[in-house]
Motif scaffolding. Structure first.
Motif, PDB file in Angstrom:
ATOM      1  N   TYR A   4      27.473 -40.813  -6.272  1.00  0.00           N
ATOM      2  CA  TYR A   4      27.361 -41.303  -4.931  1.00  0.00           C
ATOM      3  C   TYR A   4      28.631 -40.623  -4.120  1.00  0.00           C
ATOM      4  O   TYR A   4      29.595 -40.889  -4.722  1.00  0.00           O
ATOM      5  CB  TYR A   4      27.497 -42.754  -4.741  1.00  0.00           C
ATOM      6  N   GLY A   5      28.411 -39.841  -3.315  1.00  0.00           N
ATOM      7  CA  GLY A   5      29.576 -39.229  -2.608  1.00  0.00           C
ATOM      8  C   GLY A   5      30.485 -38.239  -3.367  1.00  0.00           C
ATOM      9  O   GLY A   5      31.496 -38.083  -2.897  1.00  0.00           O
ATOM     10  N   ASP A  31      20.741 -40.793  -8.280  1.00  0.00           N
ATOM     11  CA  ASP A  31      21.278 -40.398  -6.926  1.00  0.00           C
ATOM     12  C   ASP A  31      21.268 -41.918  -6.327  1.00  0.00           C
ATOM     13  O   ASP A  31      20.234 -42.298  -5.862  1.00  0.00           O
ATOM     14  CB  ASP A  31      20.588 -39.443  -6.058  1.00  0.00           C
ATOM     15  N   SER A  34      23.270 -41.474  -1.952  1.00  0.00           N
ATOM     16  CA  SER A  34      24.179 -40.543  -1.759  1.00  0.00           C
ATOM     17  C   SER A  34      24.252 -40.093  -0.425  1.00  0.00           C
ATOM     18  O   SER A  34      23.188 -39.477  -0.043  1.00  0.00           O
ATOM     19  CB  SER A  34      24.580 -39.615  -2.843  1.00  0.00           C
ATOM     20  N   VAL A  38      23.099 -34.283  -3.381  1.00  0.00           N
ATOM     21  CA  VAL A  38      22.930 -34.269  -5.266  1.00  0.00           C
ATOM     22  C   VAL A  38      21.939 -33.444  -5.655  1.00  0.00           C
ATOM     23  O   VAL A  38      22.236 -32.646  -6.622  1.00  0.00           O
ATOM     24  CB  VAL A  38      22.543 -35.834  -5.615  1.00  0.00           C
ATOM     25  N   ASN A  59      21.815 -47.212  -1.063  1.00  0.00           N
ATOM     26  CA  ASN A  59      22.902 -47.530  -2.041  1.00  0.00           C
ATOM     27  C   ASN A  59      22.711 -48.734  -2.501  1.00  0.00           C
ATOM     28  O   ASN A  59      22.761 -49.868  -1.633  1.00  0.00           O
ATOM     29  CB  ASN A  59      24.189 -46.980  -1.508  1.00  0.00           C
ATOM     30  N   TYR A 213      30.890 -47.682   0.990  1.00  0.00           N
ATOM     31  CA  TYR A 213      29.312 -47.774   0.481  1.00  0.00           C
ATOM     32  C   TYR A 213      28.449 -48.297   1.527  1.00  0.00           C
ATOM     33  O   TYR A 213      27.300 -48.440   1.170  1.00  0.00           O
ATOM     34  CB  TYR A 213      29.275 -48.518  -1.109  1.00  0.00           C
TER      35      TYR A 213
END
Length: 611
Positions: A4-5, A31, A34, A38, A59, A213
């Protein structure tokens, strides 16, 4: 590998896996909705049959992502490689050696203090190496364990940076844990690390985590620093039914649905509504007591949110876990949504966003509500922005008469008295006044009991000893002992009085010399008064400018002391303290947002009608 990120780090992490001495492995990349690509970051490795990618639409949090990986795993041993970390070549072989026979360089049984006993006999279930740099908490990159039916705690139950409470405590019940001091992995330090979004020592906290998030539901969040928040319980009363005037099902910027909210009209097609109804855009951050804005919905008005992207832990930002308030994500969204008024607020981090909205010339009137602190904006080099916002806004709301006087002195003739309102920005919702008072502790033991909320600003060890020497008990409620709003009355009413910052002014009555301490109204003031507590602070000379003392005196709830001996004498005067507590109880409604919402709405209508 939860992702994530951190896509920019991912190739480095996978390369470190390919360089392992052990080649028999499978990599499951998850993933977790994200915001970056990714798939593109992993593309160069997808020809390797050992590598696979699993995608979550949105997320769902670390626990859910790891559980997706556990469910898909076929190997008997599980290790973790976050995108931003690296394995050294001997990492997997070292961990396997520990689990196979309990031997290896520096190997020893381990038990986390306070984690609960692990069996002293039985199979080895969990192994960990050291990482560089080291942390007091175990990190994912250090771990390997046997596959078990156990699963990670997911977001709807708890979020935390402490892997013990998320998962490891479950493994410890199954067998022994072994570790080595040998460092076989790198724990990369950078601002985007997940634990930094949680730990207040890293400028994290509830709202940093929520913003990172994009979490639009109430959270239960526990930090390894010892504090926790349960928004599920805190906001239950505000989520039982949609608030009147909610923007939900009316506007969603760009027609983009929020998964936690219903969506109806497109943002460029404003709904038909009564002229008495205001569509209000909250722009910036809400700081403490954010649920106060529900009072605007209860009066039939619609709310939307457009938030700063760099909050501190106390800067409440959306997605908000109450009120079903739809979020906008750009100034273009603001133009399409066409609110009646922009309510820009509240502290120094909101100044650049308020300025950007003015510069964008959206043709929507902007009311700027500022609490703290001009001195902070000056230190950040943002005084030019703040001065421009204050002078160009259609109306200004400042948090105390003293702060208004400061701006009048700094920008002479630039504030319109007809468009300048004084209103504290952190006032709570009136529901938190509910509850019965508890018997005071002093009635039981004859000692004086005072309470300090939040950080112990200004409280030296010498002062604490002095209070004890004078028979004054100091009870601190912060961190893990913070009091939930629903318990303010029942818990805090046990005490005789509550502390404000014990810092004296030194401005000599010159507004240009005032400091943050002189102008600030601590958010604990309405909390203490809600429980009927007098406010303790050092006495300033009558010529000094001090906002908190002025407010406490105007309410008739001030305990002003010269020294600790004088304070002990005042607190021991039963008749005088009873009168102060009665005064506080009688004035507490005045320190709620609900009591001032109509005045604020009158200002909003005035700037709308002037356009």
């Amino acid at each position: 590998m939860p992702a994530y990120g951190q896509a920019a780090f991912l190739p480095r992490a996978v390369s470190s896996l390919l360089a392992q001495e052990l080649a028999h492995w499978e990599l499951l990349v998850v993933d977790d909705g994200s915001p970056d690509d990714v798939s593109a970051a992993l593309a160069a490795f997808m020809s390797d049959p050992r590598v696979s990618l699993h995608r979550l639409v949105e997320n769902r949090g670390l626990g859910a992502a790891l559980n997706v990986g556990l469910a898909a795993a076929s190997a008997p041993l599980i290790a973790y490689l976050p995108c931003d970390d690296v394995f050294y070549p001997d990492h997997l072989t070292t961990l396997m050696g520990l689990l196979d026979d309990g031997h290896g360089e520096g190997a020893s049984p381990t038990r986390r203090p306070g984690a609960g006993a692990s069996p002293t006999l039985g199979p080895l279930i969990l192994a960990h190496t050291a990482c560089e740099p080291r942390d007091e908490q175990l990190q994912l990159v250090q771990l390997m364990h046997h596959r078990t039916p156990d699963r990670w705690v997911e977001r709807d139950e708890l979020e935390s940076d402490d892997l013990e409470v998320l998962f490891l405590h479950r493994l410890r019940r199954r067998g022994r844990v072994i570790g080595t001091d040998k460092a076989t992995c790198g724990w990369t330090q950078h601002p985007g690390q997940r634990h930094r979004a949680i730990r207040e020592a890293s400028d994290g906290g509830l709202n940093v985590f929520r913003s990172r998030y994009r979490i639009g539901v109430p959270l239960r969040l526990r930090s390894s620093e010892g504090w926790s928040v349960d928004e599920v319980s805190r906001y239950a009363r505000f989520r039982s039914a949609p608030a009147a005037g909610s923007a939900t099902a009316k506007v969603r910027a760009g027609g983009q649905a929020n998964p936690t909210q219903e969506t109806g009209h497109q943002a460029d097609s404003a709904p038909t509504r009564s002229s008495a109804t205001l569509r209000i855009l909250l722009a910036g951050e809400l700081a403490f007591n954010p649920e106060r804005v529900i009072a605007l919905q209860e009066r039939g008005h619609e709310l939307m949110g457009y938030w700063i992207d760099n909050p501190l832990g106390f800067n409440t930002v959306g997605p908000l876990p109450f009120g079903q308030i739809a979020d906008l994500h750009s100034i273009e969204d603001v133009r399409r949504a066409r609110p009646d008024v922009i309510y820009a607020l509240l502290n120094w981090r909101s100044v650049p966003l308020a300025h950007a909205l003015l510069e964008a010339r959206t043709r929507v009137p902007l009311v700027f509500h500022y609490k703290e602190a001009p001195q902070r904006s000056i230190a950040r080099g943002e005084w030019p922005l703040l001065a421009d916002v204050v002078t160009r806004a259609d109306a200004v709301v400042l948090s105390s008469p003293e702060e208004r006087d400061w701006f009048d002195a700094a920008l002479p003739g630039r504030l319109d008295p007809e468009r300048t309102l004084v209103l504290d920005g952190d006032l709570p919702k009136r529901e938190w006044l509910e509850g019965d008072r508890s018997p005071r502790l002093s009635a039981r033991d004859g000692r004086v009991h005072t309470v300090l909320l939040g950080r112990p600003y200004g409280f030296s060890d010498e002062m604490r000893r002095g209070l004890a020497d004078h028979g004054v008990e100091l009870h601190v409620h912060s961190g893990a002992r913070a009091v939930e709003p629903a318990d303010w009355v029942s818990v805090l009413s046990r005490y005789d009085a509550g502390w404000l910052h014990p810092v004296r002014a030194g401005n000599g009555g010159d507004i240009s010399r005032t400091t943050w301490d002189d102008l600030n109204l601590p958010a604990r003031i309405p909390t203490l008064v809600a429980a009927g507590l007098p406010l303790i602070l050092p006495r300033n000379e009558a010529t000094e400018i001090h906002a908190a003392q002025s407010l406490a005196q105007s309410l008739g709830v001030a305990v002003l002391y010269e020294d600790l001996g004088d304070l002990a004498g005042q607190l021991g005067d039963d008749d005088a303290m009873t009168a102060l507590r009665q005064a506080a109880w009688a004035r507490r409604e005045e320190l709620t947002f609900d009591a001032h919402a109509d005045e604020l709405l009158t200002l909003f209508r005035a700037v709308r009608d002037d356009l």
